[in-house]
Scaffold this active site. Structure first.
Site, short mmCIF file in Angstrom:
data_model
loop_
_atom_site.label_atom_id
_atom_site.label_comp_id
_atom_site.label_asym_id
_atom_site.label_seq_id
_atom_site.Cartn_x
_atom_site.Cartn_y
_atom_site.Cartn_z
CB VAL A 1 -0.96 0.00 1.21
CG1 VAL A 1 -1.75 1.31 1.27
CG2 VAL A 1 -1.90 -1.18 1.13
CD GLU B 1 -1.00 -8.60 -2.45
OE1 GLU B 1 -0.17 -9.39 -2.94
OE2 GLU B 1 -1.33 -8.63 -1.26
CB CYS C 1 -6.70 -7.96 1.73
SG CYS C 1 -5.47 -6.71 1.32
#
Length: 457
Positions: free
Chosen positions: A11, A158, A270
């Site tokens: 990120v 991603e 995530c």
């Protein structure tokens, strides 16, 4: 604008590089000296398509700086993005120690008004804790500096993170209604103005709602995946092709096609941790998110489906059996091995006495590291893993091919060569890359996920 990014993981690095690409002066901070040294030497610590070019271009232009100097990072940015990791704690809740450490460092060094942006995925109420941490540090040094904490969750996939950042479908920003919040809103509006020229993409809301939105989005996507996997498992038993079902329901505009692909389970940094964290938040408030508990249970079980199909075909004792595995990363276009389905499958095959030859187009280095950790206490099992330089090499003398990650490079293999190299022409397709009818023509026995037509050579 002068921007500071705290943390250079997926990120932070993508956010910093892309904001620099828009002409901002970006200072990226990380406490890991080796990572900063790598970045300053022109390297990239993660695999993300297109990112290396953006970083190199903006470093050369002087708009992107990497450092471990905390004081310099706080002095630099009018807007301070906190983009550090929030790994799951032992109880499943998000571990905020790195977020709060970053907040304290800002409080120790700031001298004027700052906008503090929570970019990390954090549970509801984190902005309050960040505010408390910064205020405590300011109080300790008798500073009258002011600040406002904003929530601006990321929605980056991603493997497509640069594209997602530069062409966002939405920008979520949570601000409070204090005078500082009004000032923060204007600065954030200025920062994201380039993305709103054609139409407004920003959704403004209160801070807690913004924090919640990120978890809700990931939980919804994870739910769709687990739902389709449940249906696929049933489809295998009732003679249904789940791909036909996917097309039939996806054509309904209320449902759509995204995240409706059956497979061998989701992974990554995530979905698993965010589902757990949202469940933990619910329990902390006396609530039970029964659907999400089921989503997690289904996904855990789904990672064993390929192993179960292999056992059904070859028997529970796999001693002497050898399997080729294509795809190790949790998804294509990344080298991320976190919560990857391949790790579960490899552990199960090795526990049953089999050996494996593995290949991934990008994740080999990371896979070596991850699997070394997985089998650190079992050297004999680790010795039965062979890392291959190409997919063809992995096929030699294998009893079957198992596909775990849907890399494009795997979609159109030479089935004639594949059939010759395998001991038995069998494919276990964990991502439904191939059509069962085509496998019949090729003379290959095919086992997909929810594609009940099993072909026999």
């Amino acid at each position: 604008m002068k921007i500071t990014i705290i943390g250079t993981g997926y990120v932070g690095l993508v956010t910093g590089a892309c904001l620099a690409e828009l002409g901002n002066n970006v200072f990226c901070l990380d406490v890991d000296q080796s990572k900063i040294d790598l970045l300053n030497a022109g390297g990239i610590p993660i695999h993300e398509p297109g990112l290396a070019d953006v970083v190199a271009r903006n470093r050369a232009a002087g708009r992107l700086t990497f450092s471990t100097d905390v004081a310099a990072s706080v002095a630099h940015g009018d807007i301070q993005f906190i983009a550090v990791g929030t790994p799951p704690d032992e109880d499943g809740s998000a571990d905020l120690q790195y977020v709060l450490a970053a907040a304290r460092n800002i409080g120790r060094h700031m001298t004027g008004f700052k906008v503090i942006v929570d970019k990390s995925t954090v549970p509801v109420g984190t902005a309050d804790k960040v505010t408390e941490s910064i205020q405590a540090a300011l109080t300790d040094r008798n500073s009258t500096a002011t600040f406002s904490v904003v929530s601006n969750p990321e929605f980056l996939k991603e493997g497509a993170a640069v594209e997602d950042f530069m062409r966002p479908d939405r920008i979520v920003i949570g601000c409070d209604s204090t005078p500082g919040g009004t000032q923060a809103r204007q600065l954030m509006k200025n920062l994201y103005a380039p993305f709103n020229r054609n139409h407004e993409r920003t959704f403004w809301m209160d801070v807690r709602s913004a924090e919640f939105t990120k978890y809700a989005a990931n939980a919804m996507l994870a739910t769709r995946i687990s739902f389709m996997n449940e249906l696929a498992n049933l489809a295998d038993h009732v003679g249904v092709d789940i791909e036909s079902v996917r097309q039939g329901i996806g054509s309904d505009p209320r449902i759509g096609y995204s995240f409706l692909y059956a497979g061998c389970g989701y992974g990554g940094s995530c979905f698993p941790k965010d589902v757990q964290a949202l469940e933990r938040t619910a329990r902390a408030h006396g609530q039970e998110l029964l659907i999400l508990r089921a989503v997690e249970a289904v996904n855990d079980r789904q990672k064993h489906v390929l192993g179960g199909k292999i056992v059904s075909r070859f028997g529970a004792d796999l001693a002497g059996r050898h399997f080729a595995i294509w795809g190790l990363a949790f998804k294509p276009n990344t080298d991320d091995m976190r919560e990857a389905s391949s790790r579960v499958l490899i552990a199960e095959l090795l526990a049953r006495g089999a050996s494996v030859a593995v290949y991934d187009p990008v994740a080999m280095s990371e896979a070596r590291r991850a699997l070394a950790l997985d089998f650190a206490a079992d050297a004999a099992a680790a010795a039965r893993i062979r890392f291959c330089d190409n997919p063809t090499d992995a096929l030699n003398e294998a009893d079957a091919l198992v596909i775990v990650t849907e890399w494009k490079a795997f979609r159109s293999p030479d089935f004639g060569t594949l059939k010759k190299l395998l001991k038995t022409p069998v494919i276990f397709d964990g991502r439904n890359l191939f059509e069962p009818e085509a496998m019949v023509v090729a003379g290959i026995e095919y086992h997909g996920i929810g594609r009940s037509v099993l072909t026999q050579a």
